[in-house]
Design a protein around this motif. Structure first.
Motif, mmCIF file in Angstrom:
data_model
loop_
_atom_site.group_PDB
_atom_site.id
_atom_site.type_symbol
_atom_site.label_atom_id
_atom_site.label_comp_id
_atom_site.label_asym_id
_atom_site.label_seq_id
_atom_site.Cartn_x
_atom_site.Cartn_y
_atom_site.Cartn_z
ATOM 1 N N PRO A 118 0.726 -1.087 -0.218
ATOM 2 C CA PRO A 118 -0.096 0.030 -0.071
ATOM 3 C C PRO A 118 0.858 1.234 -0.030
ATOM 4 C CG PRO A 118 -0.931 -1.510 1.570
ATOM 5 C CD PRO A 118 0.451 -2.210 1.107
ATOM 6 N N GLU A 122 0.556 3.969 -3.048
ATOM 7 C CA GLU A 122 0.188 5.321 -2.635
ATOM 8 C C GLU A 122 1.223 6.527 -3.086
ATOM 9 O OE1 GLU A 122 -1.358 5.517 1.425
ATOM 10 O OE2 GLU A 122 -2.416 3.790 1.054
ATOM 11 N N ASN A 149 -7.639 -1.650 -4.488
ATOM 12 C CA ASN A 149 -6.757 -0.358 -4.354
ATOM 13 C C ASN A 149 -7.831 0.581 -3.542
ATOM 14 O OD1 ASN A 149 -4.830 -1.420 -5.977
ATOM 15 N ND2 ASN A 149 -5.790 -0.381 -7.795
ATOM 16 N N LYS A 150 -8.847 0.235 -3.318
ATOM 17 C CA LYS A 150 -9.887 1.177 -2.666
ATOM 18 C C LYS A 150 -9.564 2.014 -1.580
ATOM 19 C CE LYS A 150 -14.753 1.660 -1.654
ATOM 20 N NZ LYS A 150 -15.094 2.824 -2.569
ATOM 21 N N THR A 151 -8.958 1.378 -0.485
ATOM 22 C CA THR A 151 -8.479 2.205 0.660
ATOM 23 C C THR A 151 -7.508 3.108 0.238
ATOM 24 O OG1 THR A 151 -9.475 0.388 2.088
ATOM 25 C CG2 THR A 151 -7.625 1.902 3.065
ATOM 26 N N SER A 152 -6.267 2.630 -0.421
ATOM 27 C CA SER A 152 -5.176 3.308 -0.625
ATOM 28 C C SER A 152 -5.697 4.792 -1.854
ATOM 29 C CB SER A 152 -4.197 2.526 -1.481
ATOM 30 O OG SER A 152 -3.417 1.769 -0.499
ATOM 31 N N GLN A 154 -8.517 6.340 -1.471
ATOM 32 C CA GLN A 154 -8.952 7.206 -0.708
ATOM 33 C C GLN A 154 -7.762 7.939 0.116
ATOM 34 O OE1 GLN A 154 -12.233 8.461 -0.522
ATOM 35 N NE2 GLN A 154 -12.440 6.901 -2.424
ATOM 36 N N ASN A 155 -6.820 7.210 0.462
ATOM 37 C CA ASN A 155 -5.748 7.772 1.307
ATOM 38 C C ASN A 155 -4.929 8.831 0.292
ATOM 39 O OD1 ASN A 155 -6.098 6.277 3.464
ATOM 40 N ND2 ASN A 155 -4.718 4.784 2.955
ATOM 41 N N HIS A 158 -7.311 12.006 -0.078
ATOM 42 C CA HIS A 158 -6.872 12.789 1.158
ATOM 43 C C HIS A 158 -5.621 13.658 1.208
ATOM 44 C CE1 HIS A 158 -6.284 13.631 5.287
ATOM 45 N NE2 HIS A 158 -7.649 13.641 5.361
ATOM 46 N N ARG A 240 -21.197 -6.487 5.483
ATOM 47 C CA ARG A 240 -19.748 -5.998 5.883
ATOM 48 C C ARG A 240 -18.953 -7.126 6.363
ATOM 49 N NH1 ARG A 240 -20.200 -0.591 6.785
ATOM 50 N NH2 ARG A 240 -22.169 0.260 6.236
#
Length: 302
Positions: A118, A122, A149-152, A154-155, A158, A240
């Motif tokens: 990650p 990123e 890749n979704k969380t990265s 978003q990072n 941000h 979830r």
């Protein structure tokens, strides 16, 4: 044969020979045609001119990972790039080079998959954006074609918004109206390399799909996931938990990597053989239409 005809014949032979000779000197493997607003095809002067018209750029990100026996490793990558190029033909926005590899540790049980950490992923996406921002781009749209890749992503968004003069959003997350009066049969889950993704590639990169190798997978879910999936209609929020328990690295021992879930690497309750070009075309066109509408509205309001 008269002298004039002989001269014409000789000239034609010389011309044909020169064409054949020149073709032998050109790389026969290169098949790309220059595409409007696609940064890798542009010169620096092209970009300089484009910046007078627009400060908006799309960064496609994907992955190089297994997609079963019938789809190429570049499925997520090429789908992202081709969709972004189609958008750029409809509205004046630049498409940057793609970030090829993504976060795909859960697919490493199949040969050919390439994965990044990650932090590396990123850094590459953020520094790609930084380069574009230095040239004057101020609206950054990231199109993510790979769920891992979704969380990265978003990072990175941000980080761009909090540390640069640009504004970044995830283009792949925009709202797309559902198709009305569809005749398509519902598929309970179609998560990886299934009917929808195969249809997408049949439309976008048809020559890379081998439908003779498409087959319905044999799936083996962890027992607790199997139980929960049977009750999702009763309690949708169980998704979830099932999402948290699937597509995990083999090393964590939860029996949830794709090699452990599927005999082919495909994870779907459907059959990829049911995929069609038309199904893929409709999905792409709906997304492109929505993306163009969103981009034009953003331009108008800012």
């Amino acid at each position: 044969m008269c002298i004039r005809d002989r001269l014409r014949t000789t000239f034609a032979i010389i011309l044909l020979s020169s064409v054949v000779f020149s073709q032998e000197k050109i790389n026969y493997l290169f098949k790309e045609v220059k595409v409007k607003n696609y940064l890798p095809h542009m010169t620096w002067e092209d970009v300089e001119e484009a910046l007078k018209r627009t400060d908006m750029v799309i960064i496609p990100v994907g992955s190089i990972e297994q997609h079963g026996k019938h789809l190429p490793l570049c499925t997520d990558l090429y789908a992202s790039v081709e969709i972004c190029k189609l958008i750029a033909q409809r509205t004046d926005v630049i498409v940057s080079p793609a970030v090829f590899a993504g976060i795909s540790e859960h697919h490493m049980g199949f040969p050919g998959t390439i994965t990044l950490s990650p932090s590396t992923f990123e850094a590459v996406v953020f520094e790609t954006a930084q380069s574009l921002i230095r040239h004057g781009f101020r609206k950054i749209l990231i199109y993510n074609g790979h769920g891992g890749n979704k969380t990265s992503v978003q990072n990175v968004i941000h980080k761009i918004n909090h540390n640069t003069p640009a504004t970044a959003v995830e283009l792949s997350g925009i709202v797309v109206p559902e198709e009305k009066n569809t005749q398509e049969k519902p598929i309970p889950y179609d998560w990886h390399g299934g009917v929808n993704e195969t249809s997408l590639m049949l439309y976008l990169t048809n020559s890379l799909v081998d439908m003779s190798k498409a087959e319905k997978p044999i799936l083996t879910f962890p027992p607790e996931v199997e139980r929960m999936m049977k009750h999702i209609d009763e309690e949708p929020n169980l998704q979830r938990v099932t999402s948290a328990k699937l597509f995990l690295p083999e090393r964590v021992g939860k029996k949830a990597s794709t090699r452990e879930l599927s005999n082919t690497g495909i994870v779907t309750s459907g059959n990829p053989k049911d995929a069609t070009v038309e199904r893929g075309r409709k999905r792409v066109e709906r997304f492109v239409e929505s993306a163009v509408k969103f981009i034009e509205m953003w331009k108008k309001l800012e």
